[in-house]
Scaffold this active site. Structure first.
Site, PDB file in Angstrom:
ATOM      1  N   LYS A   1     -14.485  16.840  12.192  1.00  0.00           N
ATOM      2  CA  LYS A   1     -15.423  16.672  13.308  1.00  0.00           C
ATOM      3  C   LYS A   1     -15.710  18.031  13.922  1.00  0.00           C
ATOM      4  O   LYS A   1     -14.911  18.562  14.686  1.00  0.00           O
ATOM      5  CB  LYS A   1     -14.862  15.694  14.325  1.00  0.00           C
ATOM      6  CG  LYS A   1     -14.663  14.330  13.696  1.00  0.00           C
ATOM      7  CD  LYS A   1     -14.247  13.273  14.676  1.00  0.00           C
ATOM      8  CE  LYS A   1     -14.156  11.950  13.946  1.00  0.00           C
ATOM      9  NZ  LYS A   1     -12.826  11.382  13.894  1.00  0.00           N
TER      10      LYS A   1
ATOM     11  N   GLU B   1      -5.473  -3.493  -1.296  1.00  0.00           N
ATOM     12  CA  GLU B   1      -5.943  -4.676  -0.566  1.00  0.00           C
ATOM     13  C   GLU B   1      -7.049  -5.435  -1.294  1.00  0.00           C
ATOM     14  O   GLU B   1      -7.343  -6.576  -0.975  1.00  0.00           O
ATOM     15  CB  GLU B   1      -6.498  -4.245   0.811  1.00  0.00           C
ATOM     16  CG  GLU B   1      -5.459  -3.827   1.825  1.00  0.00           C
ATOM     17  CD  GLU B   1      -5.061  -2.354   1.718  1.00  0.00           C
ATOM     18  OE1 GLU B   1      -5.226  -1.751   0.642  1.00  0.00           O
ATOM     19  OE2 GLU B   1      -4.555  -1.818   2.724  1.00  0.00           O
TER      20      GLU B   1
ATOM     21  N   THR C   1       0.875  -1.172   0.000  1.00  0.00           N
ATOM     22  CA  THR C   1       0.000   0.000   0.000  1.00  0.00           C
ATOM     23  C   THR C   1       0.906   1.214   0.000  1.00  0.00           C
ATOM     24  O   THR C   1       1.982   1.209   0.601  1.00  0.00           O
ATOM     25  CB  THR C   1      -0.895   0.060   1.241  1.00  0.00           C
ATOM     26  OG1 THR C   1      -0.059   0.134   2.382  1.00  0.00           O
ATOM     27  CG2 THR C   1      -1.796  -1.142   1.338  1.00  0.00           C
TER      28      THR C   1
HETATM   29  P1  ADP Z   1      -3.331   4.320  -0.260  1.00  0.00           P
HETATM   30  O1  ADP Z   1      -3.885   3.877   1.047  1.00  0.00           O
HETATM   31  O2  ADP Z   1      -1.896   4.450  -0.251  1.00  0.00           O
HETATM   32  O3  ADP Z   1      -4.035   5.513  -0.863  1.00  0.00           O
HETATM   33  P2  ADP Z   1      -4.529   2.684  -2.302  1.00  0.00           P
HETATM   34  O4  ADP Z   1      -3.948   3.215  -3.524  1.00  0.00           O
HETATM   35  O5  ADP Z   1      -4.750   1.257  -2.156  1.00  0.00           O
HETATM   36  O6  ADP Z   1      -3.575   3.095  -1.166  1.00  0.00           O
HETATM   37  O7  ADP Z   1      -5.819   3.528  -2.074  1.00  0.00           O
HETATM   38  C1  ADP Z   1      -7.033   3.029  -1.620  1.00  0.00           C
HETATM   39  C2  ADP Z   1      -7.870   4.159  -1.145  1.00  0.00           C
HETATM   40  O8  ADP Z   1      -8.111   5.123  -2.171  1.00  0.00           O
HETATM   41  C3  ADP Z   1      -9.250   3.765  -0.694  1.00  0.00           C
HETATM   42  O9  ADP Z   1      -9.232   3.226   0.598  1.00  0.00           O
HETATM   43  C4  ADP Z   1     -10.000   5.079  -0.777  1.00  0.00           C
HETATM   44  O10 ADP Z   1      -9.797   5.878   0.367  1.00  0.00           O
HETATM   45  C5  ADP Z   1      -9.354   5.763  -1.949  1.00  0.00           C
HETATM   46  N1  ADP Z   1     -10.214   5.629  -3.133  1.00  0.00           N
HETATM   47  C6  ADP Z   1     -10.074   4.781  -4.161  1.00  0.00           C
HETATM   48  N2  ADP Z   1     -11.044   4.975  -5.073  1.00  0.00           N
HETATM   49  C7  ADP Z   1     -11.835   5.965  -4.619  1.00  0.00           C
HETATM   50  C8  ADP Z   1     -13.018   6.623  -5.091  1.00  0.00           C
HETATM   51  N3  ADP Z   1     -13.572   6.318  -6.253  1.00  0.00           N
HETATM   52  N4  ADP Z   1     -13.546   7.591  -4.305  1.00  0.00           N
HETATM   53  C9  ADP Z   1     -12.995   7.919  -3.132  1.00  0.00           C
HETATM   54  N5  ADP Z   1     -11.889   7.353  -2.638  1.00  0.00           N
HETATM   55  C10 ADP Z   1     -11.311   6.390  -3.368  1.00  0.00           C
END
Ligand code: ADP
Length: 531
Positions: free
Chosen positions: A428, A330, A185
């Site tokens: 918040k 994940e 990640t």
């Molecule tokens: P990182 O945690 O480093 O950003 P990832 O690239 O795996 O790793 O990102 C996953 C995260 O990206 C998700 O948990 C979410 O918060 C965000 N995300 C992915 N797609 C979307 C979307 N369409 N809208 C909002 N958030 C998104």
């Protein structure tokens, strides 16, 4: 009663055989900045065999990790096919992480070999000596490798190595449950964590990507993955394309809007995936200089919330259908896709795909109802959703077999997910929650706003209040922006603090780095205007 069906293994090897065997005339096209390199899939099969033979020659005979440090191109695709199919594990290193993080990740994964693109040698050289387990470095392309020598690793030239290798490989029968690939990640939250995909999970994920509720890939498609192959497997597009018999068009390192516009006009991809910032850049470029985007039938977009204004503009002005998708490293990563005729549906993060289940969890870990109203943390599970992290005792992200996503939002009875925030970005204010994403989306609908990121900052009276950090292209004052927002969000949510910034800082994969903005605010580096 037992079925009469065999447990025929679901493997990347079979995706490779199908794609390169039955669709030998399809091609992977790599952009070079002034032209294109073309490799038909039938030749890709031979390249994969050569790479596998070469790696075997370097002692890769088991589940050693073969890392890649490169762009989206034919060589990266060759590694995507060869490494898992020979029984080893492909580890896609994220070239945009801080050097210490790359070192941490390579050591944690115990990478044995690194295949590096020539253009990235200067990035790799300073950290290579600290990559303790790496024995071999294979350099793809012309590079001055002098800086790599002192690391004491065995250096090889990709082309020479492959030219000296047999173009047939005796692919082993691999266990579908065995590790095929891994990805860390990108560390928007905490230190990087390793997710290990199996052959089976990759196969099932690819099938899902090919379904019409996802991207509906077929042999008529040409797929342009702009999302990097080092970021959540380019959303599974490379394997899915091979499975569907679709050609791949690869941008290599040329990710600026003018290059992408040229590639789209000349190579006519039908499907292309990228994060919203890339499409925003492309939209502005196309408005200024014109662009032929007419070949695109579907543009999956995600990684962060996709502004409605961006989707509408690409649709109205260029006839491009942007479809929002949500997922994480994940979740392989595709988990939801927002198809639908109404904008009500299209602005959501999407509907859960078959094979992925979701639920909402509130305070005290109570499961909330899927009524489209209750707000809680989204949890998911499924055959391509990880159930643990690689060599990590920390189980806090897992809950009774579900993955806690860290994303907060709503889920309706039809399986559509609407995210309002990441848990740590929620503002918040006086016991109420304000969605930073909602404010950002609303602000980005203003014609003079290029980007807007909203963070919570300490407030004596309310605990936290929103601070809107805005990048302008044109003129608009605080009063005008507040007025514009007041038509879209509740009055008590309107930010009274504003900062005009040159650019919103981004994470390694192009998301708004709100942590950096919060730190800048704490250090007093943002000029705050009060309204
Ligand atoms: P990182 O945690 O480093 O950003 P990832 O690239 O795996 O790793 O990102 C996953 C995260 O990206 C998700 O948990 C979410 O918060 C965000 N995300 C992915 N797609 C979307 C979307 N369409 N809208 C909002 N958030 C998104």
């Amino acid at each position: 009663m037992r079925s009469t069906m065999p447990e025929f293994p679901l493997t990347i090897t079979s995706i490779m055989r199908h794609g390169t065997g039955l669709f030998g005339d399809r091609e992977v096209v790599t952009y070079t900045g002034d032209g294109y390199r073309r490799l038909p899939y039938r030749d890709l099969a031979h390249e994969a065999a050569r790479l596998a033979n070469a790696l075997r020659g370097l002692g890769v005979d088991g589940d050693q990790r073969v890392a890649t440090f490169g762009w989206n191109n034919a060589e990266h695709l060759t590694a995507y096919l060869a490494v898992p199919s020979m029984g080893a594990v492909l580890h896609t290193l994220n070239i945009r992480l801080f050097p210490e993080q790359v070192v941490y990740i390579a050591n944690h994964a115990e990478d044995d070999v690194v295949i590096v693109d020539a253009s990235l040698v200067p990035l790799l050289a300073p950290i290579l000596p600290e990559m303790k387990t790496v024995r071999h470095v294979i350099v793809s392309g012309e590079a001055d490798t002098g800086a790599l020598v002192s690391a004491g690793k065995d250096l090889h030239d990709y082309r020479t190595l492959l030219d000296g290798a047999d173009d047939v490989f005796d692919w082993p029968d691999v266990d579908e449950r065995a590790a095929a690939a891994m990805c860390y990640t990108s560390g928007t939250t905490g230190s990087p964590k390793g997710v290990v995909y199996s052959h089976r999970s990759s196969y099932l994920h690819s099938m899902s990507v090919c379904t019409a509720n996802a991207m509906g890939l077929s042999a008529d498609d040409r797929v342009l993955p702009i999302v990097p192959m080092f970021h959540a497997n380019a959303w599974g597009l490379p394997y899915a394309a091979l499975m569907a018999g679709a050609s791949l068009v690869m941008p290599d390192r040329f990710l600026q809007a003018e290059h992408l516009a040229r590639i789209i006009a000349e190579e006519r991809p039908t499907v292309s995936g990228a994060v919203p910032t890339i499409w925003g850049d492309l939209l502005r470029h196309a408005r200024r200089h014109g662009a032929d985007l007419s070949s695109l039938r579907l543009v999956p977009c995600g990684g962060s919330a996709v502004p409605e204004a961006l989707m509408r503009a690409l649709s109205d002005e260029f006839g491009v259908r942007v479809v929002q998708a949500w997922g994480m490293t994940e979740t392989s990563p595709l988990a939801t896709v927002a198809h639908g005729d109404s904008w009500d549906r299209r602005v959501t993060q999407g509907r859960l795909l078959a094979g992925v289940e979701g639920r909402l969890v509130g305070g005290g870990d109570t499961v909330l109802s899927c009524d489209g109203v209750a707000v809680g943390e989204l949890e998911v599970r499924g055959s391509w959703v990880t159930a643990s992290y690689h060599l990590d005792e920390d189980t806090s992200r897992f809950h009774d077999g579900w993955l806690r996503t860290g994303d907060v939002g709503k889920l309706d009875a039809d399986g559509y997910v609407t995210l309002t925030d990441r848990a740590k970005d929620v503002i918040k204010s006086g016991g109420e929650w304000i969605s930073s994403v909602e404010l950002e989306n609303a602000l980005m609908g203003h014609p003079a706003v290029v980007e807007a990121a909203v963070i919570g900052v300490p407030d004596e009276r309310w605990g936290e209040r929103p601070l809107a950090c805005v990048v302008l292209d044109g003129t608009a004052g605080v009063a005008e922006l507040r007025e514009f927002l007041s038509a879209k969000v509740a009055r008590w949510q309107l930010p009274e603090r504003w900062a005009f910034v040159e650019a919103v800082p981004k994470t390694s994969v192009g998301k708004f780095a709100k942590r950096v903005l919060r730190e800048m605010h704490t250090r007093g580096e943002l000029t705050i205007l009060e309204s």
